[in-house]
Design an enzyme around this catalytic site. Structure first.
Site, PDB file in Angstrom:
ATOM      1  N   ASP A   7      -7.781  -5.426   0.257  1.00  0.00           N
ATOM      2  CA  ASP A   7      -8.221  -6.288  -0.845  1.00  0.00           C
ATOM      3  C   ASP A   7      -7.846  -7.744  -0.676  1.00  0.00           C
ATOM      4  OD1 ASP A   7      -9.506  -4.314  -2.304  1.00  0.00           O
ATOM      5  OD2 ASP A   7      -7.589  -3.559  -3.021  1.00  0.00           O
ATOM      6  N   HIS A  24       0.852  -1.193   0.000  1.00  0.00           N
ATOM      7  CA  HIS A  24       0.000   0.000   0.000  1.00  0.00           C
ATOM      8  C   HIS A  24       0.876   1.227   0.000  1.00  0.00           C
ATOM      9  CE1 HIS A  24      -3.216   2.742   1.128  1.00  0.00           C
ATOM     10  NE2 HIS A  24      -4.030   1.790   0.723  1.00  0.00           N
TER      11      HIS A  24
HETATM   12  C1  COA Z   1      -0.644  -0.728  -3.974  1.00  0.00           C
HETATM   13  C2  COA Z   1       0.695  -0.534  -4.684  1.00  0.00           C
HETATM   14  C3  COA Z   1       0.436  -0.036  -6.104  1.00  0.00           C
HETATM   15  C4  COA Z   1       1.475   0.522  -3.899  1.00  0.00           C
HETATM   16  O1  COA Z   1       2.695   0.571  -4.448  1.00  0.00           O
HETATM   17  P1  COA Z   1       3.746   1.752  -4.297  1.00  0.00           P
HETATM   18  O2  COA Z   1       3.620   2.463  -3.023  1.00  0.00           O
HETATM   19  O3  COA Z   1       3.674   2.576  -5.525  1.00  0.00           O
HETATM   20  O4  COA Z   1       5.060   0.935  -4.216  1.00  0.00           O
HETATM   21  P2  COA Z   1       5.902   0.475  -5.454  1.00  0.00           P
HETATM   22  O5  COA Z   1       5.021   0.044  -6.575  1.00  0.00           O
HETATM   23  O6  COA Z   1       6.887   1.555  -5.707  1.00  0.00           O
HETATM   24  O7  COA Z   1       6.642  -0.799  -4.849  1.00  0.00           O
HETATM   25  C5  COA Z   1       7.768  -0.709  -3.996  1.00  0.00           C
HETATM   26  C6  COA Z   1       8.455  -2.057  -3.967  1.00  0.00           C
HETATM   27  O8  COA Z   1       7.598  -2.999  -3.331  1.00  0.00           O
HETATM   28  C7  COA Z   1       7.316  -4.079  -4.219  1.00  0.00           C
HETATM   29  N1  COA Z   1       5.906  -4.405  -4.053  1.00  0.00           N
HETATM   30  C8  COA Z   1       4.897  -3.557  -3.862  1.00  0.00           C
HETATM   31  N2  COA Z   1       3.754  -4.234  -3.755  1.00  0.00           N
HETATM   32  C9  COA Z   1       4.048  -5.540  -3.907  1.00  0.00           C
HETATM   33  C10 COA Z   1       3.274  -6.715  -3.908  1.00  0.00           C
HETATM   34  N3  COA Z   1       1.948  -6.661  -3.772  1.00  0.00           N
HETATM   35  N4  COA Z   1       3.887  -7.882  -4.093  1.00  0.00           N
HETATM   36  C11 COA Z   1       5.225  -7.939  -4.248  1.00  0.00           C
HETATM   37  N5  COA Z   1       6.013  -6.855  -4.247  1.00  0.00           N
HETATM   38  C12 COA Z   1       5.438  -5.659  -4.092  1.00  0.00           C
HETATM   39  C13 COA Z   1       7.557  -3.544  -5.603  1.00  0.00           C
HETATM   40  O9  COA Z   1       7.844  -4.574  -6.524  1.00  0.00           O
HETATM   41  C14 COA Z   1       8.714  -2.628  -5.366  1.00  0.00           C
HETATM   42  O10 COA Z   1       9.878  -3.412  -5.286  1.00  0.00           O
HETATM   43  P3  COA Z   1      11.265  -2.884  -5.903  1.00  0.00           P
HETATM   44  O11 COA Z   1      11.569  -1.618  -5.138  1.00  0.00           O
HETATM   45  O12 COA Z   1      12.201  -3.998  -5.663  1.00  0.00           O
HETATM   46  O13 COA Z   1      10.986  -2.620  -7.351  1.00  0.00           O
HETATM   47  C15 COA Z   1       1.499  -1.866  -4.719  1.00  0.00           C
HETATM   48  O14 COA Z   1       1.774  -2.302  -3.419  1.00  0.00           O
HETATM   49  C16 COA Z   1       0.773  -2.952  -5.509  1.00  0.00           C
HETATM   50  O15 COA Z   1       0.877  -3.000  -6.734  1.00  0.00           O
HETATM   51  N6  COA Z   1       0.045  -3.867  -4.787  1.00  0.00           N
HETATM   52  C17 COA Z   1      -0.709  -4.897  -5.456  1.00  0.00           C
HETATM   53  C18 COA Z   1      -2.056  -4.342  -5.873  1.00  0.00           C
HETATM   54  C19 COA Z   1      -2.965  -4.068  -4.710  1.00  0.00           C
HETATM   55  O16 COA Z   1      -3.145  -4.917  -3.836  1.00  0.00           O
HETATM   56  N7  COA Z   1      -3.603  -2.884  -4.717  1.00  0.00           N
HETATM   57  C20 COA Z   1      -4.576  -2.501  -3.723  1.00  0.00           C
HETATM   58  C21 COA Z   1      -4.138  -1.338  -2.925  1.00  0.00           C
HETATM   59  S1  COA Z   1      -5.339  -1.019  -1.646  1.00  0.00           S
END
Ligand code: COA
Length: 388
Positions: A319, A265
Site C-alpha cells: 500500500d 505487515h
Molecule cells: C498491517 C498491520 C496491522 C500489521 O500489524 P501487526 O502484525 O498486527 O503488528 P502490531 O499491530 O502488533 O504491531 C507491532 C508493533 O509494530 C508497530 N507498528 C506496526 N506497524 C506500524 C506502522 N505502520 N508504523 C509504525 N509502527 C508500526 C506497532 O505500533 C507495534 O509496536 P509496539 O509493539 O511498540 O506496540 C500494521 O503493521 C499496521 O497497522 N500498518 C499500517 C496499516 C497498513 O499499512 N496496512 C496494510 C497492510 S498490507
C-alpha cells in the site's frame, strides 16, 4: 459465583493459526517471496494478465489459449449491469462511500439472481465471475453518477483493467495506463489467508451463497488496517506535500505512536515483493505524468521511516505505492479500496472453492471469563452499570 476457566491458549488475531491446507498462495515473509499456485509474483507481473492470473488462482493451472478465450468471453458477457441495479445506484446518496455502495450493490446482485444459492462448485465459480466482471461497471457507474455524468456501458473486447479505465472516463485508455492497472490488479488478486479471505471462508463454510461470501469480503476489506490502508497512505503523501517535510512528519508520527500507513505487515517481516514492483511502476508513471514531486515525497517518507524504524521488522508494504499509482492514473482516492475488491474477488473465490471441496463449518471458541449463575434482579434494584 466463580468464573469458568479452561487451560487454553488464546490466539488473539489468530497469528500462526492454520485453518486449512492450501495450494493457492505461498508467502515467505522472511525472504520477500510471494507465489500464486507456484508461480512467483515477479513472473506473473512481468508476463501474465489479470484475466490469466484469475484463471490460474481459481482453477489451479495456467489456461491454454482457448481456455483463456472462453474465460475472458465469459467475463465480458457478464460485465453489463442490469437497469434495476443502475436505478439502485442512482438512488444512493452521492456522498456515500464507494465501498458501502459496492457492498450494497453486490448484495443486491444476489437479490436480483432468481437462484442465488447453489451447492454446485462450478455454478458457484460462475456466480463469482459474474460479480468479478460487474464490479468495474458498478464502481465506475457510481463514480460518474456522483459527479453528475451518465454511466458508460462497457466497450467490449477489453480487459478488466481497460474496461475500468474506459468506463471511468469514456475515453480509450492509454495502453501504458492499462498495463499499469493490469499489473496492479495481478498484485492485489490474492494473498493467502488474510482477514477478508478468512471472512469469505467463514461465510462459505456455512454454505451461504456467493453474494453473501463476497459481501463479507468487501465488508472486511474496508477497514484501514486492511484494504483501506492504500487510501490512508496516499493521503499521508498528499498531506506531507513535499520531500522536505517527510522527516519531521515521520518523527512526529512515531513519537506520538501513530502508524505510518503503507508500512508493516502481519506476514512480511522484510520487503513486501509487491511493493518493489509497484514502486518501479510508480517511478516510471511519475516521469510520464509529470508527477515526480508526489513520487519523491513518498520516497522521502519511505527513506525516513526506514531510518527511524531500523532494527524493527516494519517495512513498506504493497500500500505504500499503490495509492500513488492509482492517483497518477487519475483515480479518485476513495475508489482505491473498491479497485482492490475488483481484483481480490479472484483470490476470495479460489479460497472459497478450495475450502468447500472439503468443507467444515468454522466455529472457534471464546474463553468465557464472566460470572455464571447470577440471581435475576428485579428492574428497580439494578445498578445500570457493568457487573464488577
Ligand atoms: C498491517 C498491520 C496491522 C500489521 O500489524 P501487526 O502484525 O498486527 O503488528 P502490531 O499491530 O502488533 O504491531 C507491532 C508493533 O509494530 C508497530 N507498528 C506496526 N506497524 C506500524 C506502522 N505502520 N508504523 C509504525 N509502527 C508500526 C506497532 O505500533 C507495534 O509496536 P509496539 O509493539 O511498540 O506496540 C500494521 O503493521 C499496521 O497497522 N500498518 C499500517 C496499516 C497498513 O499499512 N496496512 C496494510 C497492510 S498490507
Amino acid at each position: 459465583m466463580s468464573t469458568i476457566r479452561e487451560p487454553v491458549v488464546i490466539h488473539k488475531g489468530l497469528d500462526n493459526v492454520y485453518v486449512k491446507e492450501s495450494k493457492i498462495c505461498y508467502i515467505d515473509g522472511e525472504a520477500s517471496k510471494l507465489f500464486y499456485r507456484g508461480y512467483s509474483i515477479e513472473e506473473l507481473a512481468s508476463h501474465s494478465t489479470f484475466e490469466e492470473t484469475s484463471y490460474l488462482l481459481i482453477y489451479g493451472w495456467l489456461p491454454t489459449e482457448s481456455q483463456l478465450d472462453q474465460f475472458t468471453g465469459k467475463l465480458e458477457s457478464y460485465r453489463v449491469i442490469e437497469p434495476r441495479l443502475l436505478d439502485l445506484l442512482r438512488k444512493l446518496p452521492p456522498k456515500s462511500d464507494p465501498m458501502d455502495v459496492l457492498r450494497t450493490a453486490v448484495s443486491a446482485l444476489g437479490v436480483y439472481d432468481p437462484q442465488p444459492a447453489t451447492d454446485d462448485l462450478d455454478a458457484r465459480i460462475d456466480k463469482a465471475l459474474a460479480i468479478l466482471a460487474k464490479v468495474p461497471t458498478i464502481i465506475t457507474a457510481f463514480q460518474r453518477l456522483r459527479t453528475g455524468s451518465d454511466p458508460i456501458p462497457p466497450k467490449g473486447h477489453m480487459t478488466q483493467a481497460g474496461e475500468f479505465l474506459y468506463m471511468l472516463t469514456g475515453h480509450e485508455p492509454d495502453p501504458h495506463d492499462v498495463h499499469v492497472m493490469d499489473v496492479a490488479l495481478i498484485l492485489h488478486a490474492e494473498h493467502e489467508m488474510n482477514a477478508s479471505t478468512f471472512a469469505c471462508t467463514v461465510t462459505a463454510s456455512t454454505l451461504a451463497d456467493m453474494y453473501s461470501v463476497i459481501t463479507s469480503g468487501i465488508g472486511t476489506l474496508r477497514g484501514p488496517l486492511h484494504g483501506g490502508a492504500n487510501e490512508a497512505a496516499l493521503r499521508t503523501v498528499l498531506d506531507v506535500g513535499d520531500p522536505s517535510n517527510a522527516d519531521s512528519y515521520v518523527v512526529d508520527a512515531l513519537t506520538h505512536k501513530k502508524r505510518i500507513m503503507g508500512f508493516g505487515h502481519r506476514v512480511y517481516k522484510t520487503w513486501d515483493p509487491r511493493y518493489l514492483i509497484l514502486k518501479k511502476l510508480g517511478e516510471e508513471l511519475a516521469v510520464k505524468k509529470g508527477q515526480t514531486k508526489l513520487f519523491d515525497t513518498a520516497l522521502a517518507i519511505e527513506t525516513s521511516a526506514r531510518k527511524h524504524l531500523e532494527g524493527t521488522p516494519i517495512f513498506p508494504n504493497v500500500d505504500s505505492y499503490s495509492g500513488i499509482v492509482f492517483h497518477m492514473l487519475g483515480i479518485e482516492t476513495d475508489l482505491f479500496t473498491p479497485i482492490f475488491v475488483m481484483s481480490r474477488i479472484s483470490g476470495w473465490t479460489a479460497h472459497t472453492i478450495e475450502y468447500l471441496e472439503a468443507n467444515r463449518l468454522i466455529r472457534p471458541k471464546a474463553l468465557y471469563v464472566g460470572k455464571i449463575g447470577l440471581p435475576y434482579p428485579p428492574i428497580e434494584s439494578r445498578s445500570g452499570k457493568p457487573q464488577e
